[in-house]
Design a protein around this motif. Structure first.
Motif, short mmCIF file in Angstrom:
data_model
loop_
_atom_site.label_atom_id
_atom_site.label_comp_id
_atom_site.label_asym_id
_atom_site.label_seq_id
_atom_site.Cartn_x
_atom_site.Cartn_y
_atom_site.Cartn_z
N LEU A 173 0.84 -1.19 0.00
CA LEU A 173 0.00 0.00 0.00
C LEU A 173 0.87 1.24 0.00
CD1 LEU A 173 -2.77 1.43 0.37
CD2 LEU A 173 -2.38 1.21 2.84
N SER A 174 0.62 2.14 -0.93
CA SER A 174 1.24 3.46 -0.88
C SER A 174 0.43 4.28 0.11
CB SER A 174 1.22 4.12 -2.26
OG SER A 174 2.00 3.38 -3.16
N TRP A 175 1.10 4.88 1.06
CA TRP A 175 0.40 5.57 2.13
C TRP A 175 -0.20 6.88 1.68
CZ3 TRP A 175 5.18 5.16 5.74
CH2 TRP A 175 5.35 3.84 6.13
N SER A 176 -1.51 6.99 1.77
CA SER A 176 -2.25 8.23 1.59
C SER A 176 -3.72 7.90 1.73
CB SER A 176 -1.99 8.86 0.22
OG SER A 176 -2.64 8.14 -0.80
N ARG A 177 -4.49 8.92 1.99
CA ARG A 177 -5.95 8.71 2.09
C ARG A 177 -6.50 8.23 0.74
NH1 ARG A 177 -7.75 10.70 6.96
NH2 ARG A 177 -6.37 12.21 7.94
N ALA A 178 -6.01 8.82 -0.34
CA ALA A 178 -6.51 8.43 -1.67
C ALA A 178 -6.18 6.97 -1.98
CB ALA A 178 -5.90 9.34 -2.73
N HIS A 179 -4.95 6.54 -1.66
CA HIS A 179 -4.57 5.17 -1.97
C HIS A 179 -5.34 4.16 -1.13
CE1 HIS A 179 -0.86 6.81 -3.97
NE2 HIS A 179 -1.34 5.97 -4.86
N CYS A 193 8.08 0.76 10.00
CA CYS A 193 7.71 1.77 9.00
C CYS A 193 8.05 3.19 9.44
CB CYS A 193 6.22 1.66 8.68
SG CYS A 193 5.76 0.13 7.87
N VAL A 194 8.55 3.35 10.66
CA VAL A 194 8.91 4.67 11.15
C VAL A 194 10.38 4.64 11.55
CG1 VAL A 194 8.48 6.43 12.90
CG2 VAL A 194 6.57 5.09 11.98
N TYR A 195 11.19 5.35 10.77
CA TYR A 195 12.62 5.51 11.07
C TYR A 195 13.11 6.67 10.22
CZ TYR A 195 17.58 4.49 11.77
OH TYR A 195 18.91 4.59 12.09
N GLU A 196 13.09 7.86 10.82
CA GLU A 196 13.38 9.09 10.08
C GLU A 196 14.71 9.10 9.33
OE1 GLU A 196 12.69 12.70 12.26
OE2 GLU A 196 10.54 12.33 12.34
N LYS A 238 10.20 11.86 7.03
CA LYS A 238 8.96 12.05 7.80
C LYS A 238 7.76 11.44 7.08
CE LYS A 238 10.80 15.94 10.22
NZ LYS A 238 10.53 16.37 11.53
N SER A 239 8.00 10.35 6.38
CA SER A 239 6.90 9.67 5.67
C SER A 239 5.86 9.14 6.65
CB SER A 239 7.44 8.53 4.81
OG SER A 239 8.05 7.53 5.61
N TRP A 240 6.21 9.09 7.94
CA TRP A 240 5.25 8.63 8.94
C TRP A 240 4.01 9.51 8.99
CZ3 TRP A 240 4.57 12.40 12.47
CH2 TRP A 240 5.63 13.25 12.77
N ASN A 242 0.33 7.93 9.28
CA ASN A 242 -0.73 8.36 10.21
C ASN A 242 -2.01 8.71 9.48
OD1 ASN A 242 0.04 8.04 12.87
ND2 ASN A 242 1.17 9.96 12.94
N GLU A 243 -1.90 9.39 8.35
CA GLU A 243 -3.10 9.71 7.56
C GLU A 243 -3.82 8.44 7.12
OE1 GLU A 243 -2.57 12.17 4.14
OE2 GLU A 243 -1.85 13.88 5.32
#
Length: 104
Positions: A23-29, A52-55, A60-62, A66-67
């Motif tokens: 999954l590509s992270w976004s509300r639309a995806h 999935c969280v490691y800056e 800051k793709s986290w 979150n979205e």
């Protein structure tokens, strides 16, 4: 691939499946994926993400993660989200969790 548990009677397990999907992270995806799977109204029961969280590596793709989680919980407030992360120096996890706490 779909997998069902072999430890349960197949008649009680007909509609239960486990699927792992990218999954590509976004509300639309996430909305597109839910629509593609015919789950726009019901969402998912369980969502798992790991490391999935490691800056230093992902920036800051986290924010997008979150979205995506927020959108999944709007579709199904009963959805269980399991996030697993290894703590490292300057990992950004505290910021990720703080933003998550403040989402509506």
């Amino acid at each position: 691939p779909n997998k069902t548990s072999s430890s349960e009677d197949s008649t009680t397990n007909k509609n239960r499946t486990i699927q792992a999907m990218p999954l590509s992270w976004s509300r639309a995806h996430i909305n597109g994926l839910l629509q593609q799977l015919g789950r726009s109204k019901v969402g998912f029961d369980i969502v798992i993400n790991c490391d999935c969280v490691y800056e230093p590596l992902y920036g800051k793709s986290w924010h997008l993660l979150n979205e995506t989680i927020d959108e999944l919980l709007k579709v199904n407030p009963q959805c269980v989200v399991l996030s697993s992360m290894e703590r490292r120096a300057a990992d950004g996890i505290d910021n990720f969790l703080e933003e998550m706490r403040n989402m509506e």
